[in-house]
Design an enzyme around this catalytic site. Structure first.
Site, short mmCIF file in Angstrom:
data_model
loop_
_atom_site.label_atom_id
_atom_site.label_comp_id
_atom_site.label_asym_id
_atom_site.label_seq_id
_atom_site.Cartn_x
_atom_site.Cartn_y
_atom_site.Cartn_z
N ALA A 72 10.42 -3.32 11.13
CA ALA A 72 11.84 -3.05 10.87
C ALA A 72 12.46 -4.29 10.25
CB ALA A 72 12.53 -2.69 12.17
N GLY A 116 7.30 -1.94 13.38
CA GLY A 116 7.60 -0.61 12.87
C GLY A 116 6.62 -0.16 11.79
N GLU A 119 3.86 1.27 13.60
CA GLU A 119 4.34 2.51 14.21
C GLU A 119 4.43 3.64 13.19
OE1 GLU A 119 7.76 0.49 15.88
OE2 GLU A 119 7.04 0.90 17.90
N GLU A 139 6.94 -7.45 18.22
CA GLU A 139 8.34 -7.40 18.67
C GLU A 139 8.65 -8.38 19.78
OE1 GLU A 139 6.41 -4.77 18.05
OE2 GLU A 139 7.52 -3.22 16.98
N1 CO8 Z 1 12.25 -8.01 8.25
C1 CO8 Z 1 12.92 -8.63 7.26
N2 CO8 Z 1 12.35 -9.46 6.37
C2 CO8 Z 1 11.03 -9.65 6.48
C3 CO8 Z 1 10.25 -9.06 7.48
C4 CO8 Z 1 10.93 -8.18 8.40
N3 CO8 Z 1 10.28 -7.54 9.37
N4 CO8 Z 1 8.96 -9.46 7.35
C5 CO8 Z 1 8.95 -10.28 6.28
N5 CO8 Z 1 10.18 -10.41 5.76
C6 CO8 Z 1 10.60 -11.23 4.61
C7 CO8 Z 1 10.68 -12.69 4.98
O1 CO8 Z 1 11.90 -12.98 5.62
C8 CO8 Z 1 10.53 -13.33 3.63
O2 CO8 Z 1 11.76 -13.26 2.97
P1 CO8 Z 1 12.29 -14.56 2.12
O3 CO8 Z 1 11.28 -14.73 1.02
O4 CO8 Z 1 13.63 -14.13 1.63
O5 CO8 Z 1 12.32 -15.70 3.05
C9 CO8 Z 1 9.57 -12.40 2.90
O6 CO8 Z 1 9.60 -11.17 3.60
C10 CO8 Z 1 8.14 -12.90 2.90
O7 CO8 Z 1 7.82 -13.20 4.25
P2 CO8 Z 1 7.15 -14.60 4.70
O8 CO8 Z 1 7.67 -15.71 3.85
O9 CO8 Z 1 7.32 -14.73 6.16
O10 CO8 Z 1 5.64 -14.31 4.28
P3 CO8 Z 1 4.32 -14.76 5.04
O11 CO8 Z 1 3.19 -14.30 4.17
O12 CO8 Z 1 4.37 -16.19 5.43
O13 CO8 Z 1 4.32 -13.91 6.42
C11 CO8 Z 1 4.53 -11.93 7.77
C12 CO8 Z 1 4.29 -12.50 6.37
C13 CO8 Z 1 3.36 -12.32 8.67
C14 CO8 Z 1 4.60 -10.43 7.64
C15 CO8 Z 1 5.82 -12.53 8.36
O14 CO8 Z 1 6.87 -12.36 7.40
C16 CO8 Z 1 6.27 -11.89 9.62
O15 CO8 Z 1 5.79 -12.26 10.68
N6 CO8 Z 1 7.23 -10.92 9.56
C17 CO8 Z 1 7.88 -10.35 10.69
C18 CO8 Z 1 6.96 -9.40 11.43
C19 CO8 Z 1 7.68 -8.82 12.62
O16 CO8 Z 1 8.07 -9.48 13.53
N7 CO8 Z 1 7.81 -7.48 12.64
C20 CO8 Z 1 8.41 -6.75 13.71
C21 CO8 Z 1 9.84 -6.47 13.41
S1 CO8 Z 1 10.67 -5.64 14.76
C22 CO8 Z 1 10.18 -4.03 14.58
O17 CO8 Z 1 9.46 -3.68 13.70
C23 CO8 Z 1 10.71 -3.04 15.57
C24 CO8 Z 1 10.55 -1.64 15.07
C25 CO8 Z 1 11.37 -0.75 15.95
C26 CO8 Z 1 11.90 0.45 15.20
C27 CO8 Z 1 12.79 1.22 16.07
C28 CO8 Z 1 13.37 2.43 15.37
C29 CO8 Z 1 13.98 3.39 16.28
#
Ligand code: CO8
Length: 265
Positions: A72, A116, A119, A139
């Site tokens: 998400a 997500g 999921e 998460e």
């Molecule tokens: N949300 C928003 N932006 C994101 C997300 C995200 N989940 N993941 C990556 N991005 C963005 C980064 O902020 C970054 O943006 P910017 O260039 O502007 O700084 C860009 O994507 C590239 O990301 P990274 O620079 O971090 O790239 P890396 O290759 O170093 O890392 C990863 C990639 C491993 C994917 C890392 O970005 C990461 O850990 N992301 C977050 C993963 C995470 O925590 N996901 C869980 C989110 S919570 C969730 O999903 C709950 C779902 C519940 C749904 C409920 C519905 C009812």
């Protein structure tokens, strides 16, 4: 229909009444396909449109080679408060649409499928993983819990112990582990991911559509009912198949040693 966060296309030429495959590509590459409300709305609309299209047999959902989806959109939801989200179901109102789709949905996962993203993949009927795929439920690292099935579908797929490990410790698994643990059904080289997804979809498209949809319904029933209820439901569906033209054609073709010609729109 014009979308901004996804791309859609049809695959297959539809010759001789062959069913086509609907492709939905999650498309926010700069954000690693982070799932915001607009994307989830569009995904739901595209799924329902393909589901209602009689010339489509199967749907494939994919991302890009780096990310199926990184979860998400954290930037979008960081300021949400409980009262607002509870009252409006903002962020959750459009995550259940996939459950309404009656045709098979295949997730073709390359790169990360996190939170997500994992999921959404698990909401699909079959997951095919590229050999660079990674699955996780991170998460817990940002102060929340999975919210779209991670604590429910993951234990059903891989068992409680491994699901707890992933959900509580932020353990990520690679494609090979995901296959060994039963989360995904096939692993292929990354550059063959879409070929494999379309091959699987094409195979499903070659069968009778009613039996395909009924089979999906029956397998899903296994996760919603007791064994006795599920077996009863399956038997009734099996009986119902004898009311279809495809059953007569399929069995006749077998006995006449020829390929079946199933009903097409
Ligand atoms: N949300 C928003 N932006 C994101 C997300 C995200 N989940 N993941 C990556 N991005 C963005 C980064 O902020 C970054 O943006 P910017 O260039 O502007 O700084 C860009 O994507 C590239 O990301 P990274 O620079 O971090 O790239 P890396 O290759 O170093 O890392 C990863 C990639 C491993 C994917 C890392 O970005 C990461 O850990 N992301 C977050 C993963 C995470 O925590 N996901 C869980 C989110 S919570 C969730 O999903 C709950 C779902 C519940 C749904 C409920 C519905 C009812």
């Amino acid at each position: 229909m014009t979308y901004e966060c996804i791309l859609t296309e049809r695959h297959g030429d539809g010759a001789n009444g062959m069913l086509q495959t609907g492709l939905i590509r999650l498309n926010r590459p700069k954000q690693m396909n982070a799932l915001n409300d607009q994307l989830m709305d569009e995904l739901g609309q595209a799924l329902l449109a393909f589901d209602a299209d009689a010339t489509i047999g199967c749907i494939v959902v994919t991302g890009n080679e780096k990310a199926f989806a990184a979860g998400a959109d954290i930037a979008a939801m960081k300021d949400y408060d409980f009262q607002h989200t509870f009252r409006t179901e903002y962020i959750s109102r459009n995550w259940e649409t996939m459950r309404r789709v009656r045709k098979p949905v295949i997730a073709a996962v390359g790169g990360v499928a996190l939170g997500g993203g994992c999921e959404v993949a698990m909401m699909c009927d079959i997951i095919i993983a590229a050999d660079n795929a990674k699955f996780g439920q991170p998460e817990i690292t940002i102060g929340v819990v999975p919210g779209a099935g991670g604590t429910q579908r993951l234990p059903r797929a891989i068992g409680k112990a491994k699901a707890m490990d992933m959900v509580l410790t932020n353990r990520w698994i690679n494609a090979q582990q995901a296959e060994a643990w039963g989360l995904v059904s096939r692993v292929v080289p990354a550059d063959k991911l879409m070929d494999e997804a379309f091959t699987v979809a094409g195979q499903i498209n070659s069968f009778g559509q009613i039996s395909v949809m009924a089979a999906k319904e029956a397998v899903n029933r296994a996760f919603e009912s007791s064994l006795a209820d599920g077996l009863w439901y399956e038997r009734r569906l099996f009986h119902a198949m004898f009311g279809t033209d495809d059953q007569r054609e399929g069995m006749a073709a077998f006995l006449e040693k020829r390929p079946p010609k199933f009903q097409r729109p």
